[in-house]
Write an enzyme that holds these catalytic residues in place. Structure first.
Site, PDB file in Angstrom:
ATOM      1  N   HIS A 139      42.253  49.950  35.844  1.00  0.00           N
ATOM      2  CA  HIS A 139      43.539  50.353  35.275  1.00  0.00           C
ATOM      3  C   HIS A 139      44.478  50.960  36.315  1.00  0.00           C
ATOM      4  O   HIS A 139      45.267  51.850  36.022  1.00  0.00           O
ATOM      5  CB  HIS A 139      43.357  51.277  34.077  1.00  0.00           C
ATOM      6  CG  HIS A 139      42.895  50.536  32.863  1.00  0.00           C
ATOM      7  ND1 HIS A 139      41.566  50.215  32.667  1.00  0.00           N
ATOM      8  CD2 HIS A 139      43.575  50.015  31.825  1.00  0.00           C
ATOM      9  CE1 HIS A 139      41.458  49.544  31.535  1.00  0.00           C
ATOM     10  NE2 HIS A 139      42.656  49.404  30.999  1.00  0.00           N
TER      11      HIS A 139
ATOM     12  N   GLU B 162      39.177  36.319  39.162  1.00  0.00           N
ATOM     13  CA  GLU B 162      40.489  36.902  38.901  1.00  0.00           C
ATOM     14  C   GLU B 162      40.994  36.442  37.536  1.00  0.00           C
ATOM     15  O   GLU B 162      41.696  37.167  36.846  1.00  0.00           O
ATOM     16  CB  GLU B 162      41.455  36.484  40.005  1.00  0.00           C
ATOM     17  CG  GLU B 162      42.774  37.225  39.947  1.00  0.00           C
ATOM     18  CD  GLU B 162      43.599  37.000  41.190  1.00  0.00           C
ATOM     19  OE1 GLU B 162      43.523  37.843  42.107  1.00  0.00           O
ATOM     20  OE2 GLU B 162      44.318  35.992  41.233  1.00  0.00           O
TER      21      GLU B 162
ATOM     22  N   CYS C 207      53.002  35.282  41.382  1.00  0.00           N
ATOM     23  CA  CYS C 207      52.229  36.508  41.635  1.00  0.00           C
ATOM     24  C   CYS C 207      52.985  37.544  42.469  1.00  0.00           C
ATOM     25  O   CYS C 207      52.457  38.609  42.754  1.00  0.00           O
ATOM     26  CB  CYS C 207      50.891  36.174  42.270  1.00  0.00           C
ATOM     27  SG  CYS C 207      49.786  35.315  41.134  1.00  0.00           S
TER      28      CYS C 207
END
Length: 149
Positions: free
Chosen positions: A75, A135, A25
């Site tokens: 976004h 998530e 990540c």
């Protein structure tokens, strides 16, 4: 009157990278987030109130969460202010929607931020009860008011 919990679900797409992290990540990547917001209160008993029988109008809750969270993050690329992200966020067209936050943008830290933002906007007779942020399809974090007194 009885206390009732209302829950509304929100969905948004967001990219992030975890600064100084020791796993995958640390790379820029995205998620399809699902946020469940639960408030608690008593249904309105005033016969003259157009919201009679409601704890809170779902539309009002939607407006608060969209203003504070979804419209900002959908976004968008989210990074910590500690990350050297100037070049990434300056990419033509690709860096226009971004948020630089004061924390590592983990699921857990985002919930703390979301809770504070939502609580400030709720009517005084309504309390934020809990938040759940998925998530991935199999990973989520939860925030409960009772754990944060």
């Amino acid at each position: 009157m009885a206390k009732i919990r209302l829950t509304k679900e929100f969905r948004f797409e967001m990219a992030h990278a975890l600064w100084n992290y020791d796993g995958l990540c640390k790379n820029l990547h995205g998620h399809s987030y699902i946020l469940n917001v639960t408030v608690i209160g008593e249904p309105i008993e005033d016969e003259d109130n157009p919201k009679l029988g409601m704890v809170m109008d779902f539309g009002d809750l939607k407006s608060i969460v969209n203003d504070e969270i979804v419209d900002r993050l959908d976004h968008a690329v989210v990074v910590s202010k500690k990350a050297p992200s100037e070049q990434l966020l300056a990419l033509p067209q690709m860096g226009e929607r971004h948020e630089v936050v004061d924390y590592q943008p983990t699921c857990e830290n985002m919930l703390v931020d979301f809770a504070e933002r939502i609580k400030k906007r709720l009517p005084e007779n309504i309390q934020l009860f809990s938040l759940k942020l998925n998530e991935t399809a199999t990973s989520y974090a939860e925030w409960y008011a009772s754990d944060n007194c």
